[in-house]
Design an enzyme around this catalytic site. Structure first.
Site, PDB file in Angstrom:
ATOM      1  N   LYS A   1       0.933  -1.299   0.379  1.00 19.10           N
ATOM      2  CA  LYS A   1       0.008  -0.484   0.586  1.00 19.10           C
ATOM      3  C   LYS A   1       0.950   1.405   0.037  1.00 19.10           C
ATOM      4  CE  LYS A   1      -3.637  -2.630   2.163  1.00 19.10           C
ATOM      5  NZ  LYS A   1      -2.935  -4.005   2.313  1.00 19.10           N
ATOM      6  N   THR A   2       1.652   1.312  -0.707  1.00 18.36           N
ATOM      7  CA  THR A   2       2.628   2.219  -1.565  1.00 18.36           C
ATOM      8  C   THR A   2       1.556   4.079  -1.642  1.00 18.36           C
ATOM      9  OG1 THR A   2       2.567   2.169  -3.111  1.00 18.36           O
ATOM     10  CG2 THR A   2       4.372   0.811  -2.016  1.00 18.36           C
TER      11      THR A   2
END
Length: 284
Positions: A73-74
């Site tokens: 989850k960048t």
């Protein structure tokens, strides 16, 4: 930019002492335009690398042979920077982007009505060389994913004991399948998830605190600049500190956050020298 440390160096600033990380030279206006963006990027990337480093230390302390992987989850548009920071900290990137591996989550499975159908459909589109990972919330779902041909099984939100038992069972069934643990894994809990048969973990981070201060190097040419701004009559016979403040004001540079440090006007230069420091990282 002149760096005083190498990328990946582990710095340990204290509450009372800052660490001089780098010096930036250039026109004050240009530096101030990029100051906040640069500091935010440096703080965020350093925080990711530092948190990752602490995770890796936990791995070595436990003599664990698995892989610590960063969260997928960048931040949108910032993936490459955050992935690079994880690499500097010593973690695995998991996957660089959506093209690196097929990942089937609950909504993908729902759209195909079953894990088996979802895996077969993905395989028909991705080809034989692409790995397929399936998110599973139970051992039964993991077994279905393995039977359908999944390469990686993610056991999502399993407790440490549940993860240990499930990993043992699934590895006995399919030794070639990678088992990933995800959910609830923090710096404080990661060692409890480090089972011999579990290969992947996730982690989060806190940004570092990075500040920037600057000193100003004035030269004779600055007086010509001041004259063109009709300030020469105001700065005549003034102290050097007063001159520096008035010139900065006349240039509309807005240096309200910067700390001015006057130096001897002996060099023929109109550039400003900035120093970048790293402060204590106890709080984000």
């Amino acid at each position: 930019v002149s760096w005083n440390c190498q990328e990946g160096d582990f710095l340990n600033p204290s509450d009372k002492e800052k660490i001089h990380v780098a010096t930036v030279e250039g026109k004050a206006r240009n530096i101030l335009l990029g100051e906040r963006v640069a500091l935010n990027i440096l703080a965020r990337a350093s925080g990711i690398a530092t948190r990752t480093r602490h995770m890796i230390e936990k791995k070595y302390q436990a003599s664990w042979k698995g892989v610590v992987a960063g969260t997928r989850k960048t931040t949108p548009g910032f993936r490459l920077v955050e992935k690079h920071a994880m690499l500097i900290g010593g973690a695995d990137c998991h996957r660089m982007d959506l093209s690196s591996m097929v990942m089937l989550k609950d909504n993908h499975v729902w759209s195909r009505e079953s894990i088996t159908d979802a895996v077969k459909t993905a395989r028909s589109m991705a080809g034989f060389s692409m790995k397929i990972e399936v998110e599973c919330s139970s051992v039964a779902e993991a077994e279905e994913a393995i039977d359908a041909g999944a390469d990686v099984v993610m056991l999502d939100n399993f407790s440490p004991d549940e993860l240990r038992d499930a990993s043992k069972h699934l590895k006995a069934k399919a030794p070639y399948v990678l088992i990933e643990g995800s959910g609830g894994i923090t710096l404080e809990t990661i060692q409890s998830f480090m089972h011999p048969r579990t290969l992947y973990q996730h982690h989060q981070f806190q940004p570092m605190i990075v500040s920037l201060s600057f000193s100003v190097v004035f030269a004779v040419s600055l007086f010509a600049f001041a004259s063109s701004c009709d300030y020469f009559h105001k700065i005549h016979n003034q102290s050097f500190d007063n001159i520096s403040q008035m010139l900065m004001s006349s240039a509309h540079l807005g240096c309200t956050k910067a700390h001015l440090m006057s130096t001897s006007p002996s060099k023929s230069s109109t550039e400003y020298s900035y120093c970048c420091y790293m402060s204590n990282v106890s709080q984000a």
